[in-house]
Write an enzyme that holds these catalytic residues in place. Structure first.
Site, mmCIF file in Angstrom:
data_model
loop_
_atom_site.group_PDB
_atom_site.id
_atom_site.type_symbol
_atom_site.label_atom_id
_atom_site.label_comp_id
_atom_site.label_asym_id
_atom_site.label_seq_id
_atom_site.Cartn_x
_atom_site.Cartn_y
_atom_site.Cartn_z
ATOM 1 N N HIS A 1 -26.778 31.766 25.100
ATOM 2 C CA HIS A 1 -27.662 31.514 23.947
ATOM 3 C C HIS A 1 -28.811 30.599 24.388
ATOM 4 C CE1 HIS A 1 -28.993 28.756 20.777
ATOM 5 N NE2 HIS A 1 -28.796 29.732 19.907
ATOM 6 N N ASN A 2 -28.460 29.529 25.067
ATOM 7 C CA ASN A 2 -29.488 28.573 25.481
ATOM 8 C C ASN A 2 -30.422 29.162 26.536
ATOM 9 O OD1 ASN A 2 -28.045 26.865 23.800
ATOM 10 N ND2 ASN A 2 -28.369 25.099 25.109
ATOM 11 N N SER B 1 -24.689 25.647 17.550
ATOM 12 C CA SER B 1 -26.143 25.703 17.652
ATOM 13 C C SER B 1 -26.810 25.511 16.306
ATOM 14 C CB SER B 1 -26.596 27.042 18.239
ATOM 15 O OG SER B 1 -28.010 27.089 18.263
ATOM 16 N N LYS C 1 -22.452 30.225 24.380
ATOM 17 C CA LYS C 1 -23.457 29.204 24.013
ATOM 18 C C LYS C 1 -24.427 28.968 25.174
ATOM 19 C CE LYS C 1 -25.632 26.136 21.595
ATOM 20 N NZ LYS C 1 -26.117 25.048 22.302
ATOM 21 N N GLU D 1 -32.734 31.108 24.676
ATOM 22 C CA GLU D 1 -33.604 30.118 23.998
ATOM 23 C C GLU D 1 -34.741 29.675 24.942
ATOM 24 O OE1 GLU D 1 -31.469 26.774 21.980
ATOM 25 O OE2 GLU D 1 -32.616 25.496 23.341
#
Ligand code: 6PG
Length: 473
Positions: free
Chosen positions: A189-190, A132, A186, A193
């Site tokens: 994480h997104n 990232s 990940k 986000e």
């Protein structure tokens, strides 16, 4: 005979991310080689290499593989999906047992599990690694989220630790866990986000349409927020965005950008998987839904005329500054609630899929390099260090104390939005999650009664053990 140079690390896919990450690796003293079908990209790679670094580009897969020192470390930064399988098939006949393929894209975690199992039969290791930080992150220090075989990770660890972002000297990378742990982290994480971006966008709308704050002031507001407890990459770039003029018209660029938001799917995957695991993730769900709603531009324009409703309007009685402070606090609270949802999902997923995640380490490697980096991650790291089994960040005494202090501002911001008709679904969803989570009793007893009424689905009682059914009505 002249010995040809052996390269330590190979990259397949020399697009923006692949090229920049490979140059970053080379900057740290590792000889690197990149493979791409497009000769222009291999030329650009070599042209951008810093003097003194060892960087080569090639369009030949055999040359690429033969040039790598063994066991080979080959990273793929190609679009997630079929392209990953295609590259794996192309390289497979050239690789040898013990070699390592590293998928650095936003691959779906179940695809990573499938590829791992397939390649294990051929004695090839496969690591799923989330990277990232976008273009700049790749070039100068991303946050890296690796998962898979531990020994294979150890082979590439020096490279990853060298290139990762550093916070207080600590690299923003660690071995996260087995299987697809890296891709899963990940993905979440997104998802976070998506939630944070939607929340920030809602505060912008609330201030601009609800309060009538001019654009120049918006820039200053986000700047000042970023200088305080809201300090985070996304708030920082929001301030920059309000500064940017359009070179053609001279107008503020953000006002010329279409309001149809696109997505590549990672936020949706996060919500879908959270539902599979029965983990509530309402802020992320709303963020995904609002991107989908934004795409319905023509319908929205029609509905704006047909469904116009009177707005309460904001009285200009000089308290705008105070309301802006409240909105900032509301954003802070909602952001923390969003991280809490994501972390709770990671906790459940780690158990369900056997990843063995350490949430303090996840918070640690998210403090730098990645898109969701924020000052509050240090608090979350401490919370999980103190109590690794913490079911939810909302149950950490420090986080709980902060939320209690600020929650009235989230309530005030939502109330303001309701009165003015400005849509703030992610702020609302965050507040609803907060209120739902802190409700010792919920009205779901009635849902159980209804289920039993129409479908004989049975219910449990609060006063005695067992399963019950009633002939209702
Ligand atoms: C990152 C970003 C990166 C990418 C997003 C965009 O961590 O560097 O998350 O992976 O920019 O996938 O996602 P959408 O196109 O779905 O908004």
């Amino acid at each position: 005979m002249k010995k040809t140079l052996q390269y330590d690390f190979g990259m397949v896919g020399l697009g923006v991310m692949g090229r920049n990450l490979l140059l970053n690796i080379a900057d740290h003293g590792f000889p690197v080689i990149g493979l791409d079908n497009d000769p222009v990209k291999t030329t650009v790679l070599e042209a951008e290499a810093v003097a003194g670094t060892k960087v080569k580009g090639t369009v030949s897969a055999p040359e690429f593989i033969q040039s790598l020192s063994r066991p080979r470390a080959v990273m793929l930064l190609v679009p997630a999906g079929k392209a990953v399988d295609a590259v794996v098939e192309e390289l497979l006949p050239l690789l040898e047992p013990g070699d390592i393929i590293i998928d650095g894209g936003n691959s779906y975690f179940a695809d990573t599990e499938r590829r791992m199992a397939y390649l294990a039969q051929k004695e090839i290791h496969f690591l799923g690694i989330g990277v990232s930080g976008g273009e700049k992150g790749a070039r100068f220090g991303p946050s890296i989220m690796p998962g898979g075989n531990r020994q294979a990770y150890e082979r590439v660890r020096p490279v990853l630790e060298a290139v990762a972002a550093k916070v207080n000297g600590e690299p923003c990378v660690t071995y996260l866990g087995t299987g697809s742990a890296g891709n899963y982290v990940k993905m979440v994480h997104n998802g976070i986000e998506y939630g944070l971006m939607q929340l920030i966008a809602e505060t912008y709308d609330l201030m601009k349409r609800g309060l009538g704050v001019p654009d120049d002031e918006l820039q200053r507001i986000y700047e000042s927020w970023n200088a305080g407890e809201l300090q985070s990459f996304l708030v920082e770039i929001t301030a920059h965005i309000f500064r940017q003029g359009d070179e053609h018209t001279g107008e503020r660029l953000v006002n010329l950008i279409s309001d149809r938001a696109r997505s590549k799917g990672t936020g949706k995957w996060t919500s879908q998987n959270a539902m599979d695991l029965q983990v509530p993730l309402p802020t992320v769900d709303m963020a995904v839904a609002m991107r989908d709603l934004s795409a319905l531009k023509d319908e929205r324009v029609q509905a704006a005329k047909m469904l116009a409703v009177p707005s309460a309007g904001i009285s200009e009685n000089g308290n705008r500054q105070q309301v802006v402070v409240q909105i900032g606090n509301a954003l802070y609270v909602a952001m923390i609630i969003t991280y809490a949802q994501g972390m709770a999902l990671l906790r459940t997923a780690s158990e369900a899929y056997g990843f063995g995640l350490r949430l303090d380490e996840v918070a640690r490697i998210w403090r730098g390099g990645c898109i969701i980096r924020a000052a509050c991650l240090e608090d979350f790291r401490k919370a999980y260090q103190i109590n690794p089994g913490l079911p939810n960040l909302l149950l950490d005494p420090t986080v709980a104390g902060m939320l209690k202090k600020r929650q009235s501002d989230l309530r005030a911001a939502v109330t303001l939005a309701v009165g003015t008709g400005v849509p703030v679904p992610a702020l609302m969803a965050s507040l609803a999650y907060f209120d739902g989570y802190r409700s010792g009793t919920l009205p779901t007893n009635l849902i159980q009664a209804q289920r039993d009424y129409f479908g004989a689905h049975t219910y449990e009682r609060t006063d005695k053990d067992g399963i019950f059914h009633t002939q209702w009505g």
